[in-house]
Design an enzyme around this catalytic site. Structure first.
Site, PDB file in Angstrom:
ATOM      1  N   CYS A  79      15.441  11.802  65.290  1.00 39.74           N
ATOM      2  CA  CYS A  79      14.753  11.180  66.390  1.00 39.74           C
ATOM      3  C   CYS A  79      13.609   9.747  66.197  1.00 39.74           C
ATOM      4  O   CYS A  79      13.802   8.944  65.266  1.00 39.74           O
ATOM      5  CB  CYS A  79      14.538  11.674  67.248  1.00 39.74           C
ATOM      6  SG  CYS A  79      14.569  10.941  69.066  1.00 39.74           S
ATOM      7  N   HIS A 188      19.288  14.866  68.298  1.00 37.47           N
ATOM      8  CA  HIS A 188      18.330  16.209  67.270  1.00 37.47           C
ATOM      9  C   HIS A 188      19.645  17.302  67.062  1.00 37.47           C
ATOM     10  O   HIS A 188      20.010  17.668  68.236  1.00 37.47           O
ATOM     11  CB  HIS A 188      17.602  16.728  68.816  1.00 37.47           C
ATOM     12  CG  HIS A 188      16.716  15.633  68.981  1.00 37.47           C
ATOM     13  ND1 HIS A 188      15.165  15.686  68.227  1.00 37.47           N
ATOM     14  CD2 HIS A 188      15.988  14.683  70.095  1.00 37.47           C
ATOM     15  CE1 HIS A 188      14.754  14.648  68.882  1.00 37.47           C
ATOM     16  NE2 HIS A 188      14.734  14.638  70.285  1.00 37.47           N
ATOM     17  N   GLU A 190      18.838  20.094  65.961  1.00 39.01           N
ATOM     18  CA  GLU A 190      18.455  21.171  66.138  1.00 39.01           C
ATOM     19  C   GLU A 190      18.557  21.824  67.818  1.00 39.01           C
ATOM     20  O   GLU A 190      18.139  22.717  68.247  1.00 39.01           O
ATOM     21  CB  GLU A 190      16.547  21.384  66.387  1.00 39.01           C
ATOM     22  CG  GLU A 190      15.761  20.564  67.392  1.00 39.01           C
ATOM     23  CD  GLU A 190      16.042  18.955  66.634  1.00 39.01           C
ATOM     24  OE1 GLU A 190      16.316  18.496  65.989  1.00 39.01           O
ATOM     25  OE2 GLU A 190      14.780  18.496  66.935  1.00 39.01           O
TER      26      GLU A 190
END
Lengths: 209, 259
Positions: A79, A188, A190
């Site tokens: 990001c 993202h 994650e």
């Protein structure tokens, strides 16, 4: 050991949790020595380019990232981290790290939309990536996999060869970029469920040549 | 192309998921961490938690829930309820939530939106709005008024004006709840949702009234919503997330498939 670079730009615990979940040891740190001794580096971030570059510089981490890159350590940008490895960001008119040639551009606020007059900015939600150049970090993904994006800016490398995958949101924009031992994504991993965790796992096993 | 998001909402009271009808009476329906994991695995795109714990002393329980959820699911989730200060926001975000939502605190002190956006970024700040249809008047030109306290207190604020103001203050998303539709299972308030969604440039999550998959299709098309919140539809096992998504996919609404 993976070093997750802490430059006070938020959202680091979720990256650390996802990395721990796939069984890899990591440390969230802003300490130059720890970062330079780590096997690989994750450079995340949420927020604005201007203040992020300011705090990177004040912590001396801009130089640390540049030397880690020069050493050939695998680096993963996420990001804002991805946007900052470009040479320049339109956000706050900010000179950035310049590891990848090109700049970070703002989405136009007037991209037409069938539902409403204009597409909503930031792009917030799940979208696909279209892989242009196979990369070990993107191996084992399904073309229908989607990833979680939250952003109003996107990286735009000067060299087409540095674009690994693209995503469509009003325009086709580079969503995964990379050169040598660095790979960076606008979404993202994650927060992108199983395919995101797969990318993190691939990164942890990646040996750039 | 961006997918429309399907977002289960869990009301949490003192560490247990609970479900109430029209803000009257609540029954415990399970452990929020377990439920979050099940919805995550089933293909939920995001999860919303509302802490409806009445006493401030017991808020620590919610922070513990947030921490355990963050270790279990790897999709975004937001936490609302009882967020009154930037410190409250920080606590929830540090525990692992992606976003925080503010509702009545923002109505009373709008500056909490700009303070939160400045400290954590716009994308972290969700404005929760509880809205009632009151008919158009000079004071309420859209015909929809902001209410708080579960719909008991009318604030004399126009819903559309408030949505636009909150966006200017730095809200990154709006979770729009129709008090009239909430708990009815008769469908979302489509007029209200389209009105707000078409007049702001940030995403709008529709909330209140979901009873069957058609309702989601309606609010994601006619209602122009970017995402739909669901609760009892899935909490009692009447529908599954994957069943809802297959239905929407057949209706040519783009949703994320579990691959």
């Amino acid at each position: 050991m993976i070093a997750i670079i802490d430059y006070k730009a938020g959202n680091l615990t979720s990256v650390a949790r996802a990395v721990s979940h796939i069984g890899v040891e990591c440390v969230v740190t802003g300490d130059a020595k720890t970062i330079l001794n780590a096997e690989r580096i994750i450079f995340p971030g949420v927020g604005a380019a201007g203040s992020a570059m300011e705090s990177l510089k004040s912590l001396g981490l801009d130089k640390v990232i540049a030397s880690a890159y020069a050493q050939g350590k695998p680096i993963l940008g996420i990001c804002l981290g991805t946007q900052i490895i470009m040479a320049y960001s339109e956000e706050n008119d900010t000179p950035c790290l310049g590891i990848i040639a090109g700049k970070t551009r703002a989405f136009s606020k007037q991209m037409p939309d069938e539902d409403r007059r204009f597409l909503k900015i930031p792009q917030m939600g799940w979208n696909r990536i279209c892989v242009k150049a196979g990369h070990p970090v993107l191996s084992g993904l399904n073309p229908e996999d989607e990833f979680y994006f939250v952003h109003g800016y996107y990286p735009s490398p000067d060299h087409a060869a540095d674009i690994i995958a693209e995503t469509e949101y009003g325009i086709l924009f580079p969503s995964v970029i990379g050169v040598n031992n660095i790979i960076a994504m606008q979404f993202h991993p994650e927060k992108s469920g199983r395919p995101g965790l797969r990318i993190l796992k691939n990164f942890c096993e990646w040996r750039p040549c | 192309m961006l997918s429309k998001r399907i977002i289960p909402c869990l009301d949490v009271r003192e560490g247990k998921t609970t479900k109430g009808i029209k803000f009257k009476g609540n029954v415990d329906i399970g452990d929020p961490v377990d439920m979050a994991r099940i919805y995550y695995e089933a293909g939920a795109d995001e999860i919303v938690f509302y802490d409806i714990t009445a006493s401030h002393e017991k808020r620590g329980i919610m922070i513990d829930v947030v921490r355990r959820v963050a270790e279990t699911i790897f999709i975004p989730f937001s936490v609302g309820g009882g967020i009154r200060t930037v410190e409250d926001m920080r606590e929830v975000l540090l525990a692992g939530a992606e976003k925080v939502s503010v509702n009545s605190a923002a109505v009373k002190h709008p500056e909490i939106i700009s303070q939160g956006a400045k400290a954590f970024g716009n994308q972290c700040i969700v404005l929760g709005m509880d809205v009632k249809h009151v008919g158009k008047s000079e004071k309420i030109p859209s015909g929809y008024e902001i209410v708080i306290n579960g719909g008991r207190t009318y604030m004399g604020i126009d819903a559309l004006e408030w949505a636009i103001r909150a966006q200017e203050l730095g809200a990154g998303e709006i979770c729009l709840n129709s008090i009239d539709a909430d708990g009815t299972r008769e469908g979302y308030e489509l007029t209200l949702t389209a009105l707000i969604s078409q007049n702001v440039s940030i995403p709008v999550i529709a909330s209140g009234g979901a009873g069957k998959p058609e309702h989601l299709a309606d609010v994601l098309t006619q209602g122009k919503a970017d995402a739909a919140l669901i609760a009892s539809m899935v909490h009692y096992g009447t529908y599954t997330i994957s069943g809802i998504k297959s239905y929407l996919d057949e209706r040519k609404i783009k949703v994320r498939k579990i691959t």
